[in-house]
Design a protein around this motif. Structure first.
Motif, short mmCIF file in Angstrom:
data_model
loop_
_atom_site.label_atom_id
_atom_site.label_comp_id
_atom_site.label_asym_id
_atom_site.label_seq_id
_atom_site.Cartn_x
_atom_site.Cartn_y
_atom_site.Cartn_z
N LEU A 144 0.56 -2.87 -2.27
CA LEU A 144 1.41 -1.87 -2.93
C LEU A 144 1.90 -0.81 -1.96
O LEU A 144 3.04 -0.34 -2.05
N LEU A 145 1.05 -0.43 -1.01
CA LEU A 145 1.35 0.70 -0.13
C LEU A 145 1.98 0.29 1.19
O LEU A 145 2.22 1.15 2.05
N ALA A 146 2.28 -0.98 1.36
CA ALA A 146 2.74 -1.49 2.65
C ALA A 146 3.97 -0.75 3.17
O ALA A 146 4.12 -0.55 4.38
N ASP A 147 4.85 -0.33 2.28
CA ASP A 147 6.10 0.32 2.69
C ASP A 147 6.09 1.82 2.46
O ASP A 147 7.14 2.47 2.49
N HIS A 181 3.30 7.45 3.65
CA HIS A 181 2.51 8.62 3.31
C HIS A 181 1.29 8.29 2.44
O HIS A 181 0.66 9.20 1.89
N ALA A 182 0.97 7.01 2.32
CA ALA A 182 -0.19 6.62 1.51
C ALA A 182 -0.85 5.40 2.14
O ALA A 182 -0.18 4.55 2.73
N ASP A 183 -2.19 5.33 1.98
CA ASP A 183 -2.92 4.20 2.56
C ASP A 183 -4.23 4.03 1.80
O ASP A 183 -4.60 4.88 0.97
N ILE A 184 -4.94 2.94 2.08
CA ILE A 184 -6.20 2.61 1.42
C ILE A 184 -7.28 2.44 2.47
O ILE A 184 -7.04 1.81 3.51
N VAL A 185 -8.46 3.00 2.20
CA VAL A 185 -9.63 2.82 3.05
C VAL A 185 -10.61 1.91 2.32
O VAL A 185 -10.97 2.17 1.16
#
Length: 268
Positions: A117-120, A123-127
């Motif tokens: 979902l956040l690939a593009d 300003h957002a990412d997943i840890v």
């Protein structure tokens, strides 16, 4: 393809995932038969549990909008779960374009779908990390890249700390994140309680302990309030989840929603 075939590496095929169960409760599609069976068992205990899940999700959205209104532009969403409607970055970046969001979860399905979902979104990412190990989260490349700890940060612990057992020290988990935050930062938290419907809470606790990837520990109002140590609760304090800054009609019996919610500002 079977459910087991669809599970990403690291998933437990013989246990219902708490993240996938929550997705199922919210009407999502990223869950499997074992999760839906566990949800059916929970629903048999409390037929209103889907309503409760939706109310908790709605609180998350209201809290993020409130925090954006307080000037917060950085969010860490702990135990973020599987992306669904009204994700934190969507709410925050609508209110404040350029707001930065780091999601944290250890469920392989949640991480995989969040990554996609956040690939593009720059300003957002997943840890991929366990919130019980705050140092792993705080030292992650994603947090170091997106979060400036010289500026206020909002930490979101929405429906996650009741999956942290007493032995795992939930107050210590909160304190570790609190101590990393600068003044003017915030904590938003919701948590299941055992006070309003103790028999229901006990039955759900037993079900999660036997069938899910994490047990549930429901806590009293005072125990949940103590998790805000070092934060000043904003009005209306720690209340049943539909009562926190409601944007729709208040239910006649708020205690049927056996989750408390609150938002507090770091008090220094």
């Amino acid at each position: 393809m079977t459910d087991t075939d669809a599970l990403p590496p690291g998933a437990e095929p013989d246990k219902a995932s708490v993240a996938r169960m929550y997705d199922a409760l919210l009407g999502g599609e990223h869950n499997f038969a074992i999760d839906r069976e566990a949800v059916a068992a929970v629903t048999a205990i409390d037929p209103q549990v889907r309503m409760l899940a939706r109310a908790n999700r709605a609180f998350l959205g209201r809290a993020v909008r409130f925090l954006a209104g307080q000037g917060i532009r950085q969010f860490i969403d702990l135990g973020s779960g599987i992306p669904t409607q009204g994700n934190v970055h969507e709410v925050a970046q609508t209110a404040s374009p350029g707001a930065r969001v780091v999601y944290v979860d250890k469920d392989p399905v949640a991480v995989a779908h969040s990554t996609s979902l956040l690939a593009d979104n720059p300003h957002a990412d997943i840890v991929d990390a366990d919130i019980r190990r705050p140092d792993d989260v705080l030292s992650s490349p994603q947090v170091r890249k997106l979060i400036d700890f010289d500026q206020p940060v909002a930490v979101l612990m929405v429906a996650i700390l009741h999956f942290v057992t007493p032995e795992e020290n939930p107050a210590g988990v909160v304190a570790a994140f609190r101590d990393a935050l600068p003044d003017g930062s915030w904590l938003a938290l919701s948590h299941a309680t055992n006070e309003d419907r103790p028999d229901t809470a006990a039955a759900v606790t037993q079900l999660y302990r036997s069938r899910a990837t994490s047990p549930v520990t429901a806590r009293s109002h005072d125990e949940i309030r103590d998790l805000f140590t070092g934060f000043d609760l904003t009005e209306p304090g720690l209340v049943h989840v539909p009562l926190w800054h409601p944007d729709e009609d208040i239910p006649e019996n708020p205690s049927e929603y056996w989750v408390y919610a609150g938002v507090g500002r770091r008090s220094g």
